[in-house]
Write an enzyme that holds these catalytic residues in place. Structure first.
Site, PDB file in Angstrom:
ATOM      1  N   ASP A  27      -7.914  -5.433   0.144  1.00  0.00           N
ATOM      2  CA  ASP A  27      -8.376  -6.338  -0.921  1.00  0.00           C
ATOM      3  C   ASP A  27      -7.972  -7.779  -0.703  1.00  0.00           C
ATOM      4  O   ASP A  27      -8.332  -8.654  -1.497  1.00  0.00           O
ATOM      5  CB  ASP A  27      -7.817  -5.858  -2.268  1.00  0.00           C
ATOM      6  CG  ASP A  27      -8.389  -4.492  -2.637  1.00  0.00           C
ATOM      7  OD1 ASP A  27      -7.617  -3.567  -2.902  1.00  0.00           O
ATOM      8  OD2 ASP A  27      -9.635  -4.362  -2.595  1.00  0.00           O
ATOM      9  N   HIS A  77       0.847  -1.195   0.000  1.00  0.00           N
ATOM     10  CA  HIS A  77       0.000   0.000   0.000  1.00  0.00           C
ATOM     11  C   HIS A  77       0.881   1.243   0.000  1.00  0.00           C
ATOM     12  O   HIS A  77       1.959   1.248   0.576  1.00  0.00           O
ATOM     13  CB  HIS A  77      -0.891   0.020   1.256  1.00  0.00           C
ATOM     14  CG  HIS A  77      -2.069   0.921   1.136  1.00  0.00           C
ATOM     15  ND1 HIS A  77      -1.997   2.267   1.382  1.00  0.00           N
ATOM     16  CD2 HIS A  77      -3.347   0.666   0.757  1.00  0.00           C
ATOM     17  CE1 HIS A  77      -3.189   2.809   1.176  1.00  0.00           C
ATOM     18  NE2 HIS A  77      -4.020   1.865   0.797  1.00  0.00           N
TER      19      HIS A  77
END
Ligand code: SDX
Length: 431
Positions: free
Chosen positions: A366, A308
């Site tokens: 996710d 991320h």
């Protein structure tokens, strides 16, 4: 606007330029470079916006090192445990948790906007049945501006409010219609007696031939997934919505632009890509090869659902999602789900691997969401549409914040030009 307590000095070619340093309520201080070009005739360079604040905002705050996510100051873990998606929508839109009367009024307003104009059904028939539901959603949401003419004027606060309610209310209906169309089943109308999440499950899984009963545990899991995806600072799709909105484009067109950006596998498309990756790995025996490939600089393969831009610690949403995955699979009696086993083992191995530790790569939102959604009966093609309908409130809240900012101006980045300098046209004979 944040206050200034100190200045930063930039020296170029023996000249110094002072720039104010803005103090946030949380997070890094910000050097205000708005006057830099006028003063020093230079640009800054930051193609991925890794060190650049594009706006100020009061909506969501992430501490990537702590793995903390706050919606209007409230920790996501507490909201996921105690709140529900429509209450989070109110909080993101208006800045405070609603009292009982405000919640009832908001829920009523959203509930009475859940149907779409009947003529919009025709749009779906223009798509191939095997179109990806995200393609359908981009098209149909953009087309909303062809129908809802009484909520297009961005300068009218009331029309902005109506557009926000319409989008929050209608995106689940449109996503469910995209799903039904893709499987050749008839559209199911919203049912006002159901909750926001229950209504979405009903519109996706009910058929005219028999009653569909929403299971409360699955309704709760769906609602939690919506809350976890609701907003996330200036991510790529939110920045797309803000940039589109900065030109004065109507809110429906801006949200359609956000949906298009979210579709990418590096962003919201990662939930589908992650489940396909887990399926491709197939068993824990194949995990070492996947890890090897993910670490190989010459191999574009990446662990989808990992890493991320901001989180350099666990994504707090992934933690909640992982707990929810265990609950939902237990509820559905899917105890030894091979994909969940692969995901948990992949996470365990990756988090002990020096490559992932050094690069601070952790599971993100996710990584587990697809396992829950597949267990609930959704095909992988519906994972990103569910992310989109959940993020609609974040996009709309950020758009409203920007449009309502008196300092707002059209976003127009500059560039580092590396192309040919001025040269004269050559006739073809001379080339
Ligand atoms: C979302 O911004 C948001 O908030 C987004 C989001 C939201 O709620 O809106 O949180 C939702 O989009 C989550 C992210 C979903 N995407 C994926 O899971 C796709 C896989 N992840 C990556 O592609 C990547 O981690 C990004 C895109 C998420 C972040 O990329 P960055 O910040 O640009 O980091 P990078 O690509 O420069 O990676 C840094 C290093 C690189 O190695 P080096 O070049 O430094 O040697 O880490 C490596 C990368 O190769 N790396 C990975 C990796 N992610 C980064 N290596 C293997 N597997 C991965 N998943």
């Amino acid at each position: 606007m944040a206050e200034t307590k100190k200045t930063a000095t930039l020296s170029i070619d023996g000249k110094s330029y002072d720039m104010p340093v803005l103090t946030p309520t949380a997070g890094p201080e910000v050097i205000d470079i708005r006057k830099l070009y006028a003063q020093a005739d230079v640009f800054t360079y930051d193609p991925g916006f890794t060190s650049t604040a594009a706006c100020d905002s009061s909506i969501t705050y992430i501490d990537g090192d702590l793995g903390e996510l706050l919606y209007r100051g409230y920790p996501i873990e507490q909201l996921a445990d105690k709140s529900h998606h429509l209450e989070v929508c109110y909080l993101l839109l208006y800045g405070e948790l609603p009292d009982a009367a405000q919640m009832r009024d908001f829920e009523n307003r959203v509930t009475r906007h859940t149907m779409v104009h009947e003529q919009m059904h025709n749009f779906f028939r223009g798509f191939r049945r095997d179109s990806h539901p995200m393609a359908t959603m981009v098209g149909v949401v953009g087309a909303m501006s062809a129908f809802y003419h009484d909520s297009l004027d961005i300068n009218d606060p009331w029309q902005r409010e109506v557009a926000a309610i319409r989008m929050i209310a209608k995106l689940p209906t449109i996503a469910a219609m995209a799903y039904k169309y893709s499987i050749g089943q008839p559209f199911v109308y919203p049912k006002n007696s159901l909750s926001y999440a229950g209504n979405f499950l009903h519109m996706c899984f009910a058929v005219p031939c028999e009653d569909y009963v929403v299971r409360p545990e699955l309704e709760r899991a769906m609602d939690r997934i919506m809350m976890l995806h609701a907003d996330h600072e200036q991510n790529a799709s939110t920045s797309t919505v803000r940039l589109a909105g900065s030109s004065g484009a109507n809110p429906f067109a801006c949200i359609a632009a956000g949906i298009a950006c979210l579709w990418g596998p590096a962003h919201g498309g990662a939930n589908q890509a992650c489940l396909e990756m887990l399926r491709e790995i197939g068993s824990v025996e194949n995990i070492p090869e996947a890890i090897r490939r993910a670490k190989d600089k010459n191999d574009p393969y990446r662990l989808m659902g990992f890493g991320h831009r901001v989180y350099k610690n666990f994504d707090p949403r992934a933690k909640v999602m992982k707990e929810s995955a265990d609950e939902v699979l237990d509820l559905l009696g899917v105890h030894d789900n091979p994909l969940l086993q692969v995901a948990k083992e992949l996470e365990r191995i990756a988090l002990e691997d020096p490559y992932f530790i050094e690069k601070k790569l952790y599971p993100n939102v996710d990584f587990y969401s697809g396992i829950i959604l597949e267990a609930m009966g959704f095909p992988t093609s519906m994972f990103t549409p569910i992310f989109a309908l959940s993020r609609t409130v974040g996009w709309i809240s950020q758009w409203k914040e920007m449009i309502g900012d008196p300092q707002q101006k059209i976003g127009r980045p500059r560039q580092l030009y590396v192309g040919p300098t001025r040269r004269d046209y050559l006739d073809v004979e001379a080339r």
